[in-house]
Design a protein around this motif. Structure first.
Motif, PDB file in Angstrom:
ATOM      1  N   LEU A  19       0.830  -1.214   0.107  1.00  0.00           N
ATOM      2  CA  LEU A  19       0.024   0.020   0.047  1.00  0.00           C
ATOM      3  C   LEU A  19       0.953   1.288   0.092  1.00  0.00           C
ATOM      4  CD1 LEU A  19      -2.604   1.790   0.187  1.00  0.00           C
ATOM      5  CD2 LEU A  19      -2.597   1.254   2.683  1.00  0.00           C
ATOM      6  N   PHE A  20       1.722   1.252   0.714  1.00  0.00           N
ATOM      7  CA  PHE A  20       2.821   2.358   0.961  1.00  0.00           C
ATOM      8  C   PHE A  20       3.376   2.796  -0.320  1.00  0.00           C
ATOM      9  CE2 PHE A  20       6.963   4.279   1.942  1.00  0.00           C
ATOM     10  CZ  PHE A  20       6.813   5.006   2.977  1.00  0.00           C
ATOM     11  N   VAL A  21       4.053   1.817  -1.096  1.00  0.00           N
ATOM     12  CA  VAL A  21       4.662   1.923  -2.178  1.00  0.00           C
ATOM     13  C   VAL A  21       3.727   2.267  -3.452  1.00  0.00           C
ATOM     14  CG1 VAL A  21       6.321   0.911  -3.857  1.00  0.00           C
ATOM     15  CG2 VAL A  21       6.679   0.414  -1.660  1.00  0.00           C
ATOM     16  N   SER A  22       2.822   1.379  -3.400  1.00  0.00           N
ATOM     17  CA  SER A  22       1.594   1.693  -4.559  1.00  0.00           C
ATOM     18  C   SER A  22       1.297   3.274  -4.355  1.00  0.00           C
ATOM     19  CB  SER A  22       0.455   0.695  -4.240  1.00  0.00           C
ATOM     20  OG  SER A  22       0.898  -0.377  -4.491  1.00  0.00           O
ATOM     21  N   ALA A  23       0.871   3.820  -3.073  1.00  0.00           N
ATOM     22  CA  ALA A  23       0.671   5.154  -2.999  1.00  0.00           C
ATOM     23  C   ALA A  23       1.789   6.100  -3.701  1.00  0.00           C
ATOM     24  CB  ALA A  23       0.167   5.523  -1.674  1.00  0.00           C
ATOM     25  N   ILE A  24       2.792   5.790  -3.244  1.00  0.00           N
ATOM     26  CA  ILE A  24       3.943   6.672  -3.705  1.00  0.00           C
ATOM     27  C   ILE A  24       4.140   6.749  -5.387  1.00  0.00           C
ATOM     28  CG2 ILE A  24       6.454   6.684  -4.045  1.00  0.00           C
ATOM     29  CD1 ILE A  24       6.321   6.019  -0.966  1.00  0.00           C
ATOM     30  N   LYS A  25       4.046   5.217  -5.815  1.00  0.00           N
ATOM     31  CA  LYS A  25       4.030   5.275  -7.307  1.00  0.00           C
ATOM     32  C   LYS A  25       2.866   5.912  -7.930  1.00  0.00           C
ATOM     33  CE  LYS A  25       5.426   1.090  -8.852  1.00  0.00           C
ATOM     34  NZ  LYS A  25       5.659  -0.205  -9.187  1.00  0.00           N
ATOM     35  N   ALA A  26       1.692   5.931  -7.503  1.00  0.00           N
ATOM     36  CA  ALA A  26       0.870   6.447  -8.039  1.00  0.00           C
ATOM     37  C   ALA A  26       0.693   7.824  -8.211  1.00  0.00           C
ATOM     38  CB  ALA A  26      -0.747   6.078  -7.260  1.00  0.00           C
ATOM     39  N   LEU A  27       1.142   8.721  -7.064  1.00  0.00           N
ATOM     40  CA  LEU A  27       1.206  10.033  -7.000  1.00  0.00           C
ATOM     41  C   LEU A  27       2.495  10.528  -8.123  1.00  0.00           C
ATOM     42  CD1 LEU A  27       0.426  12.683  -5.943  1.00  0.00           C
ATOM     43  CD2 LEU A  27       1.745  12.196  -4.089  1.00  0.00           C
ATOM     44  N   VAL A  28       3.595   9.666  -8.009  1.00  0.00           N
ATOM     45  CA  VAL A  28       4.622  10.080  -8.736  1.00  0.00           C
ATOM     46  C   VAL A  28       4.453  10.052 -10.107  1.00  0.00           C
ATOM     47  CG1 VAL A  28       7.113   9.395  -9.461  1.00  0.00           C
ATOM     48  CG2 VAL A  28       6.320   9.660  -6.734  1.00  0.00           C
ATOM     49  N   ASP A  29       3.889   8.896 -10.592  1.00  0.00           N
ATOM     50  CA  ASP A  29       3.216   8.688 -11.901  1.00  0.00           C
ATOM     51  C   ASP A  29       2.688   9.791 -12.607  1.00  0.00           C
ATOM     52  OD1 ASP A  29       3.033   7.331 -14.344  1.00  0.00           O
ATOM     53  OD2 ASP A  29       1.185   6.345 -13.776  1.00  0.00           O
ATOM     54  N   LEU A  30       1.561  10.333 -11.704  1.00  0.00           N
ATOM     55  CA  LEU A  30       0.713  11.552 -12.123  1.00  0.00           C
ATOM     56  C   LEU A  30       1.490  12.740 -12.137  1.00  0.00           C
ATOM     57  CD1 LEU A  30      -2.145  12.576 -12.466  1.00  0.00           C
ATOM     58  CD2 LEU A  30      -2.306  13.217 -10.351  1.00  0.00           C
ATOM     59  N   GLU A  31       2.514  12.829 -11.286  1.00  0.00           N
ATOM     60  CA  GLU A  31       3.198  14.174 -11.318  1.00  0.00           C
ATOM     61  C   GLU A  31       4.699  13.916 -11.909  1.00  0.00           C
ATOM     62  OE1 GLU A  31       1.256  16.233 -10.485  1.00  0.00           O
ATOM     63  OE2 GLU A  31       1.577  17.124  -8.678  1.00  0.00           O
ATOM     64  N   ARG A  32       4.949  12.922 -12.835  1.00  0.00           N
ATOM     65  CA  ARG A  32       6.223  12.756 -13.499  1.00  0.00           C
ATOM     66  C   ARG A  32       6.550  13.930 -14.130  1.00  0.00           C
ATOM     67  NH1 ARG A  32       7.082   7.971 -16.163  1.00  0.00           N
ATOM     68  NH2 ARG A  32       5.881   6.917 -14.926  1.00  0.00           N
ATOM     69  N   ASP A  33       5.777  14.842 -14.724  1.00  0.00           N
ATOM     70  CA  ASP A  33       6.253  16.046 -15.390  1.00  0.00           C
ATOM     71  C   ASP A  33       6.985  17.146 -14.352  1.00  0.00           C
ATOM     72  OD1 ASP A  33       5.371  15.276 -17.768  1.00  0.00           O
ATOM     73  OD2 ASP A  33       3.846  16.387 -17.784  1.00  0.00           O
ATOM     74  N   TRP A  34       6.708  16.798 -13.136  1.00  0.00           N
ATOM     75  CA  TRP A  34       7.416  17.484 -11.890  1.00  0.00           C
ATOM     76  C   TRP A  34       8.796  17.382 -11.712  1.00  0.00           C
ATOM     77  CZ3 TRP A  34       5.984  22.242  -9.457  1.00  0.00           C
ATOM     78  CH2 TRP A  34       4.639  22.499  -9.841  1.00  0.00           C
ATOM     79  N   ILE A  35       9.432  15.896 -12.139  1.00  0.00           N
ATOM     80  CA  ILE A  35      10.578  15.622 -12.104  1.00  0.00           C
ATOM     81  C   ILE A  35      11.607  16.578 -12.856  1.00  0.00           C
ATOM     82  CG2 ILE A  35      12.190  13.452 -11.921  1.00  0.00           C
ATOM     83  CD1 ILE A  35       9.746  11.917 -11.748  1.00  0.00           C
ATOM     84  N   PRO A  36      12.448  17.169 -12.437  1.00  0.00           N
ATOM     85  CA  PRO A  36      13.254  18.139 -13.288  1.00  0.00           C
ATOM     86  C   PRO A  36      14.225  17.201 -14.155  1.00  0.00           C
ATOM     87  CG  PRO A  36      13.817  18.530 -10.897  1.00  0.00           C
ATOM     88  CD  PRO A  36      12.790  17.399 -10.786  1.00  0.00           C
ATOM     89  N   LYS A  37      14.738  17.493 -15.248  1.00  0.00           N
ATOM     90  CA  LYS A  37      15.540  16.710 -16.029  1.00  0.00           C
ATOM     91  C   LYS A  37      16.863  17.149 -15.891  1.00  0.00           C
ATOM     92  CE  LYS A  37      11.841  16.354 -19.485  1.00  0.00           C
ATOM     93  NZ  LYS A  37      11.305  16.800 -21.135  1.00  0.00           N
ATOM     94  N   LYS A  38      17.105  18.369 -15.202  1.00  0.00           N
ATOM     95  CA  LYS A  38      18.727  19.024 -15.130  1.00  0.00           C
ATOM     96  C   LYS A  38      19.521  17.708 -14.321  1.00  0.00           C
ATOM     97  CE  LYS A  38      21.010  23.330 -13.925  1.00  0.00           C
ATOM     98  NZ  LYS A  38      22.260  22.474 -13.705  1.00  0.00           N
ATOM     99  N   GLU A  39      20.613  17.746 -14.674  1.00  0.00           N
ATOM    100  CA  GLU A  39      21.684  16.798 -13.783  1.00  0.00           C
ATOM    101  C   GLU A  39      21.806  17.245 -12.462  1.00  0.00           C
ATOM    102  OE1 GLU A  39      24.698  13.991 -13.144  1.00  0.00           O
ATOM    103  OE2 GLU A  39      23.496  14.387 -15.022  1.00  0.00           O
TER     104      GLU A  39
END
Length: 358
Positions: free
Chosen positions: A111-131
């Protein structure tokens, strides 16, 4: 077991921050995860909603008796465009141990990991691309029963928020920088039988006084000593500490007073893989000083989620200052940083099975 969460998307998305000016923990993504717990019903109503303020009763138990916990981890974007987490099930298991210590409800690691993955998946555009950038993940659980009385609550909220972050060190071109550490011999972080191994806010709030003393001495962080003798080294600030004396790397054992760090465990596993002698044992600050004076103290570094590896260039103890090695970044600290960060970001093959793709 699979989990399904409802999603309510924001109607007012925020502009993405400039990856060149990101500060740690200052910017938050568009959405957050919330789930409720009720005694007799368990965890229920998991949902992703627009990021915003929480509404809590002034008598909520978290405000008065400190029933809460939190975790910290990151999502990384690889050069191939994949998004991956680093050992999230270790954070899940640490959450369970913290909850047990704080008389809070258990939570299934899936449950813990599934919740994290669901939110990160929705917000993947918020992961910056810079090194050197990543998406910091902050899961936390609070007791929100409205009552005054010292007892375990019956209602809790499990919440996850996300924050795009830049490199921990503000160094042109990235990399690491040695820090100056103050040995704290008056205040203590935790004692055996306490909650030092738990990821709870009280451990950090009570540390602020010592942190202020360190700053007064021109130091970036505190090296904690044990609560009984004020003699044995424990953590550096909010990170696990490692000392390389001759050809042996030493770190404090998990006796209940220090946090069982995910990066700490990874450092130990890598050192064993590389054939470096690593010992989990008690080490006196006097022996650290003696080793420095004899030229045997080669490196000190801390490990943690935020900076991965933090090398120590100088140690201030009482009225003396000790230069560690040549005062720069040690070879082992640099090798560990490159290996861990490389695995996290996908530039090095993960032959340890540590990463989980979102």
């Amino acid at each position: 077991m699979s989990y399904n969460f409802t999603i309510q998307k924001t109607t007012t998305p925020k502009p993405k921050p400039d990856p060149n000016t990101l500060k740690f923990g200052k910017t938050f993504s568009d959405h957050m995860f919330i789930m409720e717990y009720e005694t007799g019903k368990g965890w229920h109503d998991g949902r992703i909603v627009p990021y915003g303020p929480l509404s809590l009763d002034p008598a909520a138990s978290v405000f008065h008796y400190g029933q809460e916990m939190f975790e910290g981890m990151k999502a990384y974007r690889t050069k191939a465009g994949r998004v991956q987490l680093f050992r999230p099930y270790m954070n899940a298991e640490r959450t369970r141990k913290t909850n047990e210590r704080m008389c809070m409800p258990d939570i299934d690691p899936e449950l813990f990991v599934s919740a994290i993955k669901a939110l990160v998946d929705l917000e993947r555009d918020w992961i910056p691309k810079k090194e050197g950038t990543s998406l910091y993940i902050r899961p936390f659980i609070i007791a929100d029963d409205a009552f005054l009385g010292v007892q375990a609550a019956n209602h809790y909220k499990f919440i996850i928020i996300l924050s795009p972050v830049g490199p921990y060190y503000d160094i042109p071109g990235g990399g690491m920088a040695p820090t100056k550490i103050f040995v704290e011999d008056e205040f203590v972080r935790a004692a055996i039988g306490g909650a030092g191994f738990a990821k709870v806010g009280g451990n950090y709030g009570a540390a602020l006084k010592a942190q202020a003393r360190a700053a007064d001495h021109g130091c970036a962080q505190v090296l904690w000593l044990d609560a009984v003798e004020r003699s044995y080294v424990e953590e550096i600030g909010t990170s696990n500490a490692f000392f390389m004396i001759d050809d042996e790397v030493i770190t404090a054992p998990l006796t209940g007073t220090i946090l069982p760090g995910v990066t700490r465990a990874s450092v130990i596993e890598l050192l064993k893989k590389w054939g470096v002698k690593i010992s989990e044992r008690r080490l006196r600050i006097g022996d650290v000083v003696k080793a420095a004076e004899e030229g045997k103290l080669k490196e000190i570094f801390a490990s943690g989620t935020a900076a991965v590896i933090s090398p120590v260039g100088e140690l201030k103890f009482k009225d003396s200052s000790l230069t560690i090695g040549d005062g720069g970044v040690g070879a082992l600290a640099e090798r560990l940083y490159n290996a861990l960060y490389g695995i996290q970001t996908g530039t090095i093959e993960d032959d340890m099975g540590w990463t989980v793709e979102v």
